[in-house]
Design a protein around this motif. Structure first.
Motif, PDB file in Angstrom:
ATOM      1  N   SER A  94       0.835  -1.198   0.000  1.00 56.64           N
ATOM      2  CA  SER A  94       0.000   0.000   0.000  1.00 56.64           C
ATOM      3  C   SER A  94       0.873   1.253   0.000  1.00 56.64           C
ATOM      4  CB  SER A  94      -0.919   0.006   1.221  1.00 56.64           C
ATOM      5  OG  SER A  94      -1.584   1.238   1.350  1.00 56.64           O
ATOM      6  N   THR A  96      -0.311   4.212   0.790  1.00 59.35           N
ATOM      7  CA  THR A  96      -0.818   5.114   1.824  1.00 59.35           C
ATOM      8  C   THR A  96      -0.348   4.704   3.212  1.00 59.35           C
ATOM      9  OG1 THR A  96      -2.875   3.821   1.896  1.00 59.35           O
ATOM     10  CG2 THR A  96      -2.852   5.778   0.490  1.00 59.35           C
ATOM     11  N   GLU A 101       0.242  -6.192   1.828  1.00 56.75           N
ATOM     12  CA  GLU A 101      -1.056  -6.856   1.809  1.00 56.75           C
ATOM     13  C   GLU A 101      -1.028  -8.009   0.810  1.00 56.75           C
ATOM     14  OE1 GLU A 101      -3.782  -3.761   0.805  1.00 56.75           O
ATOM     15  OE2 GLU A 101      -3.334  -2.553   2.592  1.00 56.75           O
ATOM     16  N   GLN A 120      -6.683  -0.277  -5.958  1.00 58.73           N
ATOM     17  CA  GLN A 120      -6.577   0.560  -4.776  1.00 58.73           C
ATOM     18  C   GLN A 120      -5.266   1.339  -4.732  1.00 58.73           C
ATOM     19  OE1 GLN A 120      -7.650  -2.813  -4.502  1.00 58.73           O
ATOM     20  NE2 GLN A 120      -9.695  -1.913  -4.702  1.00 58.73           N
ATOM     21  N   ALA A 122      -2.181   0.001  -4.679  1.00 53.45           N
ATOM     22  CA  ALA A 122      -1.076  -0.743  -4.063  1.00 53.45           C
ATOM     23  C   ALA A 122      -0.188  -1.344  -5.156  1.00 53.45           C
ATOM     24  CB  ALA A 122      -1.616  -1.848  -3.164  1.00 53.45           C
ATOM     25  N   SER A 198      -8.564  -8.073   0.014  1.00 54.01           N
ATOM     26  CA  SER A 198      -7.184  -8.027   0.500  1.00 54.01           C
ATOM     27  C   SER A 198      -7.121  -8.530   1.928  1.00 54.01           C
ATOM     28  CB  SER A 198      -6.629  -6.599   0.426  1.00 54.01           C
ATOM     29  OG  SER A 198      -6.553  -6.150  -0.904  1.00 54.01           O
TER      30      SER A 198
END
Length: 269
Positions: A94, A96, A101, A120, A122, A198
């Motif tokens: 990720s 952020t 993950e 997302q 990632a 995830s």
């Protein structure tokens, strides 16, 4: 006491309905894995209780199990849509949170900086490749250079069945940008659900074991395909009817206990 016994049944039926509803809602979610609710009985007993007089006082949710069976694989034709035909999870990082993950949803794309990422955002993780040999002891973001050493512009990217990410350029040359890293766990049911198909490793799942696609127990990659949800709608509808009957039976038990109590009160008056 029968009120509280039946109340535990009502709460459990509601939990089961919630699990079934969640499964049905994600029947079309790529890489989704269904769950089932497991229950256990509660008894009222102590060390001095006669075993023949042990009283049951209801039930509780003991666990909500995740089922990691393989879902159907559908062809999409997109080169960066990947499906694992067998065991394993894609590893993504990720941007952020910085956390690693794991996912079965292989719907990846290329961003403007040349990184392969999930919906997302990632970034897909891969083993670095040197002279055709993958270094399985380290992971890196998959990055596709926009130009090669000769200055030719990027033309396209594909992933083969062994996980090699192959970038092609306008001059007809190609380069390997890495080999997709698959992860597996001793107890995948212990993974923490994060949403968006995830998961995250926990103490219950154990540490991730990494390997190349098609090696050992890791499945091969199917490029141009996606793994669909493993939810069986017909099975979920049957489970929903069963949970509804379970709820109704416990509600009826409460109604019966109320009638008995009212009868006793009326006798006293």
């Amino acid at each position: 006491m029968s009120y509280y016994t039946s109340l535990t049944g009502l709460k459990n039926a509601q939990t089961e309905l919630n699990v079934v509803a969640h499964n049905i809602a994600n029947a079309e979610t790529n890489g989704f894995k269904k769950s089932t609710a497991a229950f256990a009985d509660i008894v009222s007993a102590s060390v001095i209780t006669d075993p023949a007089l042990t009283v049951g006082i209801g039930s509780r949710v003991s666990k909500i199990n995740q089922e990691f069976s393989l879902g159907p694989i559908a062809q999409t034709g997109s080169g960066l849509d990947l499906a694992i035909d067998g065991e394993g999870f894609f590893t993504v990082k990720s941007q952020t949170s910085g956390q690693t993950e794991y996912t079965r949803n292989g719907a990846f794309g290329l961003d403007g900086e040349g990184y392969i990422k999930s919906a997302q955002g990632a970034r897909l993780q891969a083993f670095p490749v040197t002279s055709g040999v993958a270094d399985t002891t380290s992971l890196q973001d998959v990055h596709v250079p926009q130009t090669n050493a000769a200055g030719s512009f990027f033309a396209g990217v594909t992933v083969d069945g062994t996980g090699q990410v192959i970038a092609t350029y306008a001059d007809g040359t190609s380069e390997v940008a890495g080999k997709v890293a698959l992860a597996n766990f001793v107890a995948p049911t212990g993974l923490k659900q994060l949403g968006s198909s995830s998961w995250q490793a926990t103490g219950k799942s154990g540490s991730p074991l990494y390997g190349e696609p098609g090696s050992n127990l890791f499945g091969k990659l199917n490029s141009g395909s996606l793994e669909r949800s493993n939810v069986d709608i017909a099975e979920e509808l049957v489970n929903m009817i069963s949970a509804q009957r379970y709820f109704q039976a416990n509600a009826k038990a409460i109604d019966t206990a109320t009638q008995i109590s009212q009868t006793v009160i009326n006798l006293r008056t």
